[in-house]
Motif scaffolding. Structure first.
Motif, PDB file in Angstrom:
ATOM      1  N   UNK A 184      -1.743   9.257   8.933  1.00  0.00           N
ATOM      2  CA  UNK A 184      -1.078   7.976   8.655  1.00  0.00           C
ATOM      3  C   UNK A 184      -0.198   7.492   9.809  1.00  0.00           C
ATOM      4  N   UNK A 239       3.470  -0.690   6.637  1.00  0.00           N
ATOM      5  CA  UNK A 239       2.884   0.500   6.012  1.00  0.00           C
ATOM      6  C   UNK A 239       2.963   1.698   6.964  1.00  0.00           C
ATOM      7  N   UNK A 243       5.008   5.201   6.157  1.00  0.00           N
ATOM      8  CA  UNK A 243       4.404   6.533   6.200  1.00  0.00           C
ATOM      9  C   UNK A 243       5.171   7.456   7.147  1.00  0.00           C
ATOM     10  N   UNK A 245       8.243   7.122   8.031  1.00  0.00           N
ATOM     11  CA  UNK A 245       9.555   7.379   7.417  1.00  0.00           C
ATOM     12  C   UNK A 245       9.470   8.483   6.364  1.00  0.00           C
ATOM     13  N   UNK A 246       8.380   8.500   5.586  1.00  0.00           N
ATOM     14  CA  UNK A 246       8.216   9.545   4.566  1.00  0.00           C
ATOM     15  C   UNK A 246       8.220  10.929   5.224  1.00  0.00           C
ATOM     16  N   UNK A 247       7.501  11.039   6.335  1.00  0.00           N
ATOM     17  CA  UNK A 247       7.475  12.307   7.058  1.00  0.00           C
ATOM     18  C   UNK A 247       8.841  12.665   7.611  1.00  0.00           C
TER      19      UNK A 247
ATOM     20  N   UNK B 165       8.318  15.352   0.308  1.00  0.00           N
ATOM     21  CA  UNK B 165       7.404  14.475  -0.426  1.00  0.00           C
ATOM     22  C   UNK B 165       5.973  14.982  -0.289  1.00  0.00           C
ATOM     23  N   UNK B 168       3.597  10.226  -1.478  1.00  0.00           N
ATOM     24  CA  UNK B 168       4.458   9.045  -1.343  1.00  0.00           C
ATOM     25  C   UNK B 168       4.060   8.000  -2.387  1.00  0.00           C
ATOM     26  N   UNK B 177      14.025   9.282  -4.750  1.00  0.00           N
ATOM     27  CA  UNK B 177      12.808   9.018  -3.992  1.00  0.00           C
ATOM     28  C   UNK B 177      11.601   9.228  -4.907  1.00  0.00           C
TER      29      UNK B 177
END
Lengths: 317, 317
Positions: A184, A239, A243, A245-247, B165, B168, B177
Motif C-alpha cells: 500500500x 488513500x 495507509x 499513516x496506519x503503518x 492495526x 485498517x 482507532x
C-alpha cells in the motif's frame, strides 16, 4: 581514522571513504554485472576500496573498518547474504570473501538498516536515540534504531518494516502474504493506485499529465495532479497517506520513537506528504490525549545515504 | 537477597517475597478499594509489603528492591502511573509515594511488560533473550524482551502490542482507532464473534452449550463447541486464530524473536489453539522458505505471573 562505506546494489557498487563526522573524502563506483560469479563481483568491490585508499593518499592502516549495505536478507553476525532476489544470491559469504582483498574488520547489514543508521548518525535523526526509518521505493524498507543502536531483530531477517500487515486479506504483497504495508505504501503501490484511478476516471487531469499514456505514470503523477486540484488524484494521495499513516501509527505504538523518518523517492513531496501524514498519525496512535506527538520528518542524506549508511555501521559498535 | 513483587490491580493488591530463582516465599493480598484517594491505596500497599517481610522472619535489609506491575500507561523512568482507566488515575507518583513506607529501590512497569519479563526469567521463556509475549484477556497486552532486557519503547507508552492495526478500517477498538489486534484477538473480541455467529446460526450447538442464554457465552464457548464439531463454532475459532496469526507474523517480521509466548485466559486451550496458530503463522511470516520458524508457546506462570513478573523487574537491571 577513516571508514569505508560500500553501497552495494544490483547495478552499481559505490564506495566512499568517510570520516567520523560523515564527510566523504573520496568516492567511486564500478558496475556490478550481477550475473557473474559472486567471487568476481566481490573482487571488484575489494579492488574499488583499495583504489580509493590509494587515490586519497591514505594507507590501509588509516582505515578503521569497512561497512557494507547490501540488498536482501542479511545474516550480519556471520557476514552472509542469505538471500538477495535482484542478485540471485543464496548464502554468499560476502564478508569472508571481501577480507581476501582488504585485511580490515568488515561489517554488513541490509541497505535499509544502513540508511536508518546513516540518518541517525549524520542526517535528520542526528542526536536522537530512538528512530523508525521507512524508505518508500520499489518496496518499503525500514530500519529501527533503539537506544542509539541499530536493531536488526533477534535473528536475521528482523526489522522487515514493510511486511507489517495493515489490512489482512488485502492486496497481494511480493512476500506472498496479503495486506502488507509494502503493498500500500511503496512507490510501486502508489503507481498501481494511480493507474487504477485513471482507468475509472477517464476525465481525470492525470491523463493529460502523462500525455494519455499509462506507461508515463510514476510516483509523482497523483501528487502533482492533486496539487492542481484533480479530485481523482487527491483521492489516490489521501488513500496512500492513510495507509502509510496506519503503518506509522502501529510502529509508534510499539516503539515510541523520538522521530519517524521517511526516505525514498516519494519523500521528495516534502511537506505536501508530511503535513497531512502527521495529522493522520496524530489521530491514530495510542493514548493521543496523554502521550506526546511523534514528529515525522523527511530523511536528508539523499544520494550519499548508501555510502554514509554503510560507513555508519563501522561507527555503531 | 530477596525481592518484593507487587501485582497491583483494580480489585486486589497482591504481593510476594521472591528469591532469585523465582520461588515465592510468602504472599498476601489486600483489597484495592480503588475509589479511595491514591495515598490511602499506596499506604495499604506499603503496609502489606512490610507485614510480609515480618511474617517471613526477614529484615528490610534482606530485601534488595521492590517491583510493581501496574495497569495503565506507565512512565517507568519517573515512577509515575500516567493513566490507568480502571483506577481513574492520572499522573500518580506511585514510586515516590510507596517509598514513604519502604525505604528501598522501587521499580515499576505495565503489568503486561512484567508478565513478559516473568516468563523470560522464570517461565516458558527461560534461557531465551528475544521474546514477544501477548496476553489475551479483556484486551490484548504485550511485552517485548530484546537481548534479555524489557523493551518499553523509547518513550512511555511503547510496547502497546494490542494496538498494532491488522485491518485498517476494521472493528472499532477501545483506543478509538479501527482494526487493532485487540479488537480481533482479545477474549472480549472472541466473545463478540461467538455471539454474532450464534445469532446468524440459530441451529448451532453453541446455543445448547450456553443453555440458550447469550449471557453465558465466554471465551471457551466457541472452542469447546468447535471441538464437538459444530461448524459455526469452528468458523469463529478459525477466524480468531487467523487474526491472532496476522498480528504474530507482523511481530515476527519486526522482531524475529526466539519464541512467541501466549498468556491470558484463551491460552487455556493449549495445543488446540497453538497448533493451528503455528501453522497459520508459518505460512505468513517473511521469507518463510529461508528463515526458521519461530515457535509459539503457552506462558506457564499462570496465577503467580503477576507477583513473579513484578519481582522480575528488580532482577532485570
Amino acid at each position: 581514522m577513516y571508514y569505508i562505506g560500500i553501497d552495494f546494489g544490483g547495478t552499481n557498487i559505490k564506495a566512499g571513504i568517510v570520516d567520523v563526522n560523515g564527510n566523504i573524502l573520496i568516492q567511486g563506483s564500478v558496475k556490478t554485472f550481477s550475473k557473474r560469479p559472486y567471487q568476481e563481483i566481490i573482487k571488484d568491490m575489494g579492488e574499488l576500496c583499495i583504489s580509493l585508499v590509494n587515490k586519497a593518499g591514505l594507507k590501509i592502516t588509516d582505515i578503521h573498518s569497512v561497512g557494507i549495505g547490501s540488498p536482501g536478507s542479511i545474516d550480519s553476525r556471520n557476514g552472509i547474504v542469505k538471500y538477495a532476489n535482484n542478485l540471485k544470491w543464496h548464502n554468499v559469504p560476502i564478508v569472508a570473501e571481501l577480507k581476501h582483498y582488504i585485511d580490515l574488520p568488515v561489517f554488513i547489514s541490509n541497505d535499509a538498516n544502513c540508511a536508518a543508521l546513516g540518518e541517525a548518525l549524520f542526517g535528520s535523526g542526528k542526536g536522537m536515540k530512538n528512530i523508525i526509518f521507512l524508505t518508500l521505493g520499489t518496496g518499503v524498507g525500514g530500519g529501527i534504531i533503539i537506544d542509539g543502536k541499530l536493531f536488526e531483530g533477534g535473528d536475521p531477517a528482523g526489522a522487515e518494516c514493510g511486511h507489517l500487515v495493515i489490512k489482512m486479506g488485502g492486496r497481494k504483497c511480493t512476500c506472498g502474504r496479503r495486506g502488507c504495508l509494502e503493498a500500500y505504501a511503496s512507490a510501486t503501490a502508489l503507481v498501481r493506485s494511480t493507474k487504477h484511478a485513471m482507468k475509472t476516471n477517464p476525465d481525470s487531469l492525470m491523463w493529460k499529465y502523462v500525455n494519455g499514456n499509462l506507461k508515463n505514470v510514476d510516483g509523482r503523477t497523483s501528487f502533482e495532479c492533486a496539487k492542481m486540484g484533480d479530485a481523482a488524484a487527491k483521492k489516490v494521495v489521501d488513500f496512500y497517506e492513510t495507509c502509510l499513516a496506519e503503518g506509522i501509527a502501529s510502529f509508534i505504538n510499539i516503539f515510541r520513537p523520538e522521530v519517524v523518518l521517511i526516505g525514498g523517492g516519494v519523500c521528495a513531496q516534502g511537506d505536501y506528504l508530511i503535513k497531512p501524514l502527521q495529522q493522520k498519525v496524530d489521530n491514530m496512535y495510542y493514548g493521543g490525549d496523554i502521550n506526546p506527538t511523534v514528529p515525522i520528518k523527511v530523511a536528508t542524506l539523499k544520494n550519499d545515504a548508501g555510502i554514509l549508511g554503510a560507513a555508519a555501521l563501522c561507527l555503531n559498535r
